[in-house]
Write an enzyme that holds these catalytic residues in place. Structure first.
Site, PDB file in Angstrom:
ATOM      1  N   HIS A  25      -1.702   3.871   0.984  1.00  0.00           N
ATOM      2  CA  HIS A  25      -2.994   3.741  -0.071  1.00  0.00           C
ATOM      3  C   HIS A  25      -3.916   4.673   0.241  1.00  0.00           C
ATOM      4  O   HIS A  25      -4.300   5.433  -0.499  1.00  0.00           O
ATOM      5  CB  HIS A  25      -3.518   2.347   0.328  1.00  0.00           C
ATOM      6  N   GLU A  26      -4.206   4.788   1.516  1.00  0.00           N
ATOM      7  CA  GLU A  26      -5.124   6.023   1.970  1.00  0.00           C
ATOM      8  C   GLU A  26      -4.668   7.405   1.731  1.00  0.00           C
ATOM      9  O   GLU A  26      -5.366   8.109   1.383  1.00  0.00           O
ATOM     10  CB  GLU A  26      -5.720   5.713   3.400  1.00  0.00           C
TER      11      GLU A  26
END
Length: 374
Positions: A25-26
Site C-alpha cells: 500500500h505505502e
C-alpha cells in the site's frame, strides 16, 4: 477438538500478512510520489519507536517500527493530515519547496493518494490471476440440477432445468454469481426470477440459513438456496485472459464487501459480525496452517478489503483526502483550513470508535468477556 494453529504461528502469519500489505500500500504512494517529483522523507512499516532502519541516497528513511498495525510515507512538506501549507513551507527555498507534496497540482496530489488503494487491488488481481492460470475458471450456468426438500428453491417452485435469471433485480450470468449473491443474504427476503421453457417466473421467499463451522471452530451463517448446479464446467485460462478473470473476481469481492457493509449499516446484519486486527490475526494463522495456497488467497482477500476501506470518504483515510480534493476541484480552491482540521478530527474519532467496536467484537468472539463473567 479444534486444530488451533498456536500463538506463535498466528503472530508470525499476522505479521507477514500486515507487513506485506502495508508495504504494498505505502509503496503505491511512494512510487507515484517519486514519479510526481515529491521527496519522501520517511517510509515506515508500523508506528511508534523505530526498531531498525536505514537512510537511502535520496534521503528517505526506511524503518520498521514497534507497533505493526499500519505504516506511512511521510512526504516532504506533508506536515499535517490535511497537507495544508504552513509558514515553514512558505519560507523554504523554491527548489526545495518544489519537491514537497503541497507544491504539486491537484491531479498529482490525488494520484499520489489514490495509488495506495489502487496498488492493493492490483496486488490482489496479480494473485488471483495466478490462481486462474493454475486452476482455470468455472463456466457453470445457473441452471438447477437437484432441488433440496423444504428449501428456498423448493418454496419458489424451482425444478431441474430451470435457469435463474436474477435475484433482487441483479442479473445472474453464472452459477458463481448466484452463489455469491445468496451467501450474503441469509434469512432475508429475496425476489427470484427464473426461466422455464421460455417463460419467466417471479417468486419471493426467505433465503435459508446454512450454519457452518470450520476445523478451527469458527461459525459462519451463510445464505442457502437449496439448489445444486445442473452441470459443472471448468476450462483453462490463458496468460492474456488471466488478468480479466482476476479482475472479475475482484469486482465480485468488492460487491460482496459493499453489500455486507450496507447490511450492517441498515441493521440487516449485526455489527458483531465485523472483525478487527485480532480476528485478522486469528484467521491469518488458521489459513497459514491450511497451506501456502490458502494463505496467499487470504492475503489477496485482505488486500482487496484494505483497498476498499481506504477509499471510503472518511477523513484520515485516503478516500477522505480524495473527497477534499474533489471539493477543491469544484470550488477551484482548497476547503477552509479550519473545516479540514475539524473534518480530520471527526474522521480520526470515527476511526477510533470503529477500532474499539471491532476490537470489542474480536475479544467477545474469543470468549474473553464470558470468562470474566464466570
Amino acid at each position: 477438538m479444534t486444530d488451533n494453529p498456536g500463538f506463535l504461528l498466528t503472530i508470525f502469519a499476522f505479521l507477514i500478512t500486515i507487513g506485506v500489505l502495508v508495504f504494498v500500500h505505502e509503496m503505491g504512494h511512494y512510487l507515484v510520489g517519486r514519479w510526481c517529483g515529491v521527496k519522501a522523507e520517511t517510509f515506515a512499516i508500523g508506528f511508534g519507536k523505530e526498531l531498525t532502519g536505514w537512510t537511502d541516497k535520496r534521503g528517505t528513511r526506511w524503518k520498521i517500527c514497534m507497533l505493526p498495525l499500519g505504516g506511512y510515507v511521510q512526504f516532504a512538506g506533508d506536515m499535517d493530515p490535511a497537507s495544508t501549507p504552513s509558514k515553514e513551507w512558505l519560507s523554504l527555498p523554491a527548489e526545495e519547496r518544489n519537491q514537497t507534496f503541497q507544491s504539486k497540482s491537484l491531479w498529482k496530489r490525488a494520484s499520489i493518494v489514490f495509488a495506495g488503494p489502487a496498488i492493493n487491488f492490483l496486488f490482489a488481481i496479480l494473485i488471483l490471476a495466478g490462481f486462474a492460470l493454475a486452476y482455470g475458471t468455472s463456466e457453470t450456468l445457473p441452471v438447477a440440477g437437484t432441488i433440496s426438500e423444504n428449501s428456498t428453491a423448493a418454496e419458489i417452485g424451482l425444478e431441474p432445468g430451470d435457469r435463474i435469471v436474477s435475484v433482487n433485480g441483479d442479473s445472474i450470468e453464472m452459477f458463481d454469481d448466484l452463489k455469491q449473491k445468496i451467501v450474503l443474504i441469509p434469512d432475508q427476503q429475496a425476489t427470484f426470477v427464473y426461466e422455464r421453457e421460455g417463460q419467466l417466473i417471479e417468486k419471493t421467499a426467505i433465503v435459508g440459513v446454512d450454519v457452518q463451522v470450520d476445523r478451527f471452530g469458527n461459525e459462519y451463517r451463510l445464505g442457502l438456496l437449496g439448489m445444486s448446479a445442473g452441470k459443472v464446467e471448468w476450462r483453462e485460462v490463458g496468460l492474456l485472459e488471466a488478468p480479466l478473470v482476476a479482475t472479475e473476481r475482484t469486482i465480485r469481492i468488492v460487491k460482496a464487501i459493499w453489500t455486507t457493509l450496507g447490511q450492517v449499516i441498515t441493521g440487516k446484519r449485526s455489527i458483531k459480525e465485523l472483525g478487527g486486527p485480532l480476528k485478522i490475526a486469528q484467521i491469518s494463522g488458521e489459513q497459514f496452517k491450511l497451506g501456502l495456497e490458502a494463505f496467499i488467497g487470504f492475503v489477496a482477500l485482505i488486500s482487496i478489503n484494505l483497498g476498499f476501506i481506504n477509499l471510503l470518504p472518511i477523513p484520515m483515510l485516503d478516500g477522505g483526502h480524495l473527497m477534499l480534493y474533489a471539493i477543491e476541484a469544484v470550488r477551484r480552491k482548497p476547503a477552509n483550513p479550519k473545516v479540514q482540521e475539524w473534518a480530520f478530527r471527526s474522521g480520526f474519532a470515527l476511526v477510533m470508535v470503529f477500532m474499539l467496536v471491532v476490537t470489542f467484537n474480536d475479544l467477545s468472539s474469543f470468549g474473553l468477556f464470558r470468562a470474566f463473567g464466570g
